[in-house]
Design a protein around this motif. Structure first.
Motif, PDB file in Angstrom:
ATOM      1  N   ILE A 149    -102.490 -16.925 -49.680  1.00 59.37           N
ATOM      2  CA  ILE A 149    -102.443 -16.842 -48.222  1.00 59.37           C
ATOM      3  C   ILE A 149    -103.273 -17.962 -47.610  1.00 59.37           C
ATOM      4  CG2 ILE A 149    -102.935 -15.387 -46.223  1.00 59.37           C
ATOM      5  CD1 ILE A 149    -100.702 -14.371 -48.280  1.00 59.37           C
ATOM      6  N   GLU A 150    -104.469 -18.159 -48.111  1.00 52.98           N
ATOM      7  CA  GLU A 150    -105.361 -19.200 -47.578  1.00 52.98           C
ATOM      8  C   GLU A 150    -104.716 -20.577 -47.680  1.00 52.98           C
ATOM      9  OE1 GLU A 150    -107.964 -19.674 -45.233  1.00 52.98           O
ATOM     10  OE2 GLU A 150    -108.714 -17.975 -46.382  1.00 52.98           O
ATOM     11  N   ARG A 151    -104.067 -20.855 -48.808  1.00 52.81           N
ATOM     12  CA  ARG A 151    -103.415 -22.164 -49.000  1.00 52.81           C
ATOM     13  C   ARG A 151    -102.227 -22.347 -48.060  1.00 52.81           C
ATOM     14  NH1 ARG A 151    -103.513 -21.078 -54.644  1.00 52.81           N
ATOM     15  NH2 ARG A 151    -101.258 -20.840 -54.498  1.00 52.81           N
ATOM     16  N   ALA A 152    -101.552 -21.257 -47.720  1.00 52.97           N
ATOM     17  CA  ALA A 152    -100.351 -21.343 -46.871  1.00 52.97           C
ATOM     18  C   ALA A 152    -100.691 -21.642 -45.413  1.00 52.97           C
ATOM     19  CB  ALA A 152     -99.554 -20.047 -46.962  1.00 52.97           C
ATOM     20  N   LEU A 153    -101.849 -21.206 -44.950  1.00 51.55           N
ATOM     21  CA  LEU A 153    -102.193 -21.341 -43.533  1.00 51.55           C
ATOM     22  C   LEU A 153    -102.635 -22.763 -43.186  1.00 51.55           C
ATOM     23  CD1 LEU A 153    -104.190 -18.016 -43.132  1.00 51.55           C
ATOM     24  CD2 LEU A 153    -101.996 -18.566 -42.048  1.00 51.55           C
ATOM     25  N   PRO A 154    -102.124 -23.295 -42.087  1.00 47.33           N
ATOM     26  CA  PRO A 154    -102.617 -24.602 -41.640  1.00 47.33           C
ATOM     27  C   PRO A 154    -104.045 -24.460 -41.112  1.00 47.33           C
ATOM     28  CG  PRO A 154    -101.122 -23.689 -40.005  1.00 47.33           C
ATOM     29  CD  PRO A 154    -101.117 -22.741 -41.176  1.00 47.33           C
ATOM     30  N   THR A 155    -104.781 -25.555 -41.096  1.00 53.64           N
ATOM     31  CA  THR A 155    -106.138 -25.505 -40.568  1.00 53.64           C
ATOM     32  C   THR A 155    -106.104 -25.488 -39.043  1.00 53.64           C
ATOM     33  OG1 THR A 155    -106.414 -27.893 -40.437  1.00 53.64           O
ATOM     34  CG2 THR A 155    -107.001 -26.833 -42.554  1.00 53.64           C
ATOM     35  N   VAL A 156    -107.197 -25.039 -38.462  1.00 51.37           N
ATOM     36  CA  VAL A 156    -107.319 -25.058 -37.007  1.00 51.37           C
ATOM     37  C   VAL A 156    -107.205 -26.491 -36.505  1.00 51.37           C
ATOM     38  CG1 VAL A 156    -108.898 -24.622 -35.081  1.00 51.37           C
ATOM     39  CG2 VAL A 156    -108.662 -22.929 -36.910  1.00 51.37           C
ATOM     40  N   ALA A 157    -107.811 -27.431 -37.207  1.00 51.82           N
ATOM     41  CA  ALA A 157    -107.751 -28.837 -36.796  1.00 51.82           C
ATOM     42  C   ALA A 157    -106.312 -29.348 -36.763  1.00 51.82           C
ATOM     43  CB  ALA A 157    -108.609 -29.695 -37.729  1.00 51.82           C
ATOM     44  N   GLU A 158    -105.502 -28.982 -37.757  1.00 48.23           N
ATOM     45  CA  GLU A 158    -104.085 -29.391 -37.758  1.00 48.23           C
ATOM     46  C   GLU A 158    -103.353 -28.842 -36.538  1.00 48.23           C
ATOM     47  OE1 GLU A 158    -102.058 -29.452 -41.968  1.00 48.23           O
ATOM     48  OE2 GLU A 158    -103.454 -27.757 -41.859  1.00 48.23           O
ATOM     49  N   ILE A 159    -103.609 -27.571 -36.226  1.00 51.00           N
ATOM     50  CA  ILE A 159    -102.943 -26.935 -35.093  1.00 51.00           C
ATOM     51  C   ILE A 159    -103.385 -27.576 -33.785  1.00 51.00           C
ATOM     52  CG2 ILE A 159    -102.672 -24.768 -33.821  1.00 51.00           C
ATOM     53  CD1 ILE A 159    -103.003 -23.347 -36.592  1.00 51.00           C
ATOM     54  N   LEU A 160    -104.674 -27.834 -33.635  1.00 48.49           N
ATOM     55  CA  LEU A 160    -105.170 -28.464 -32.412  1.00 48.49           C
ATOM     56  C   LEU A 160    -104.628 -29.876 -32.244  1.00 48.49           C
ATOM     57  CD1 LEU A 160    -108.873 -27.240 -32.478  1.00 48.49           C
ATOM     58  CD2 LEU A 160    -107.054 -26.474 -30.929  1.00 48.49           C
ATOM     59  N   ARG A 161    -104.477 -30.573 -33.355  1.00 47.57           N
ATOM     60  CA  ARG A 161    -103.977 -31.954 -33.312  1.00 47.57           C
ATOM     61  C   ARG A 161    -102.498 -31.998 -32.913  1.00 47.57           C
ATOM     62  NH1 ARG A 161    -106.190 -33.383 -37.647  1.00 47.57           N
ATOM     63  NH2 ARG A 161    -104.564 -32.668 -39.051  1.00 47.57           N
ATOM     64  N   SER A 162    -101.685 -31.094 -33.474  1.00 43.83           N
ATOM     65  CA  SER A 162    -100.234 -31.192 -33.278  1.00 43.83           C
ATOM     66  C   SER A 162     -99.681 -30.194 -32.268  1.00 43.83           C
ATOM     67  CB  SER A 162     -99.525 -30.997 -34.606  1.00 43.83           C
ATOM     68  OG  SER A 162     -99.738 -29.673 -35.078  1.00 43.83           O
ATOM     69  N   GLY A 163    -100.386 -29.107 -32.008  1.00 40.94           N
ATOM     70  CA  GLY A 163     -99.878 -28.070 -31.112  1.00 40.94           C
ATOM     71  C   GLY A 163     -98.993 -27.069 -31.822  1.00 40.94           C
ATOM     72  N   ALA A 164     -98.244 -27.513 -32.822  1.00 43.96           N
ATOM     73  CA  ALA A 164     -97.390 -26.639 -33.634  1.00 43.96           C
ATOM     74  C   ALA A 164     -97.242 -27.265 -35.016  1.00 43.96           C
ATOM     75  CB  ALA A 164     -96.038 -26.433 -32.981  1.00 43.96           C
ATOM     76  N   VAL A 165     -97.447 -26.473 -36.047  1.00 40.42           N
ATOM     77  CA  VAL A 165     -97.305 -26.930 -37.424  1.00 40.42           C
ATOM     78  C   VAL A 165     -96.074 -26.261 -38.010  1.00 40.42           C
ATOM     79  CG1 VAL A 165     -98.349 -27.030 -39.734  1.00 40.42           C
ATOM     80  CG2 VAL A 165     -99.793 -27.251 -37.677  1.00 40.42           C
ATOM     81  N   ARG A 166     -95.122 -27.083 -38.413  1.00 42.14           N
ATOM     82  CA  ARG A 166     -93.864 -26.556 -38.969  1.00 42.14           C
ATOM     83  C   ARG A 166     -93.851 -26.763 -40.480  1.00 42.14           C
ATOM     84  NH1 ARG A 166     -90.991 -24.979 -34.874  1.00 42.14           N
ATOM     85  NH2 ARG A 166     -91.264 -25.957 -32.860  1.00 42.14           N
ATOM     86  N   MET A 167     -93.212 -25.819 -41.170  1.00 44.03           N
ATOM     87  CA  MET A 167     -93.118 -25.915 -42.633  1.00 44.03           C
ATOM     88  C   MET A 167     -91.973 -26.812 -43.051  1.00 44.03           C
ATOM     89  SD  MET A 167     -94.144 -22.186 -44.068  1.00 44.03           S
ATOM     90  CE  MET A 167     -93.736 -22.737 -45.686  1.00 44.03           C
ATOM     91  N   ARG A 168     -90.932 -26.889 -42.269  1.00 42.54           N
ATOM     92  CA  ARG A 168     -89.733 -27.660 -42.650  1.00 42.54           C
ATOM     93  C   ARG A 168     -89.412 -28.678 -41.594  1.00 42.54           C
ATOM     94  NH1 ARG A 168     -87.228 -24.978 -46.940  1.00 42.54           N
ATOM     95  NH2 ARG A 168     -88.048 -22.919 -47.235  1.00 42.54           N
TER      96      ARG A 168
END
Length: 168
Positions: A149-168
């Protein structure tokens, strides 16, 4: 509560801005399942809507919280937990999050397959480091979850940088 809604923090729905969409997805053979986006930045009071777009599976959007099957607390301590119940293909569930912070959630029948997501409730301030990220909001130390689960979740920094983190 399929198709229903829940206010986490009890703000009138009228105050919510545009709806942030999260799709519940899966491959045609059911071998893979995921939330899209897996990471999302929203403003306090903004509505989030999960819609099951997977024609072959039922899914849930369930907050990591002790009230939900005794899971670890991975939402702000003052925020109300939610559980969409099982959503059939085409069904939706909404929630309004008003407490700033990091909210991790999962799909009950597919958590073991890594179907998890993270929402950051806050405001982009234009600086390279947001106060949520500086405060250790990734929550790794406070309430651990299995490594998958921990590995699957994006970091807060990634989310703040992009606004949305997509898997595909």
């Amino acid at each position: 509560m399929a198709g229903g809604g829940f206010l986490a923090g009890f703000i009138p729905a009228v105050a919510a801005q545009e709806i942030a969409e999260v799709r519940m997805c899966g491959t045609a053979d059911g071998a893979e399942v995921w939330f899209d986006p897996i990471g999302l930045l929203v403003r306090p009071g903004q509505t989030i809507r999960w819609t099951n777009r997977d024609p072959g599976n039922s899914h849930t959007a369930t907050a990591y919280h002790p009230q939900n099957d005794n899971h670890a607390l991975r939402i702000p301590a003052t925020a109300a937990p939610w559980n969409s119940d099982y959503l059939l293909p085409g069904e939706s569930f909404t929630v309004v999050l008003t407490v700033e912070g990091v909210y991790d959630y999962y799909c009950i029948p597919h958590e073991h397959a890594g179907m998890v997501g993270r929402i950051v409730v806050g405001r982009r301030d234009g600086s390279p480091m947001h106060p949520l990220a500086e405060a250790g909001a990734d929550q790794k130390a406070s309430q651990p979850v299995p490594e998958l689960i921990e590995r699957a979740l994006p970091t807060v920094a990634e989310i703040l940088r992009s606004g949305a983190v997509r898997m595909r």
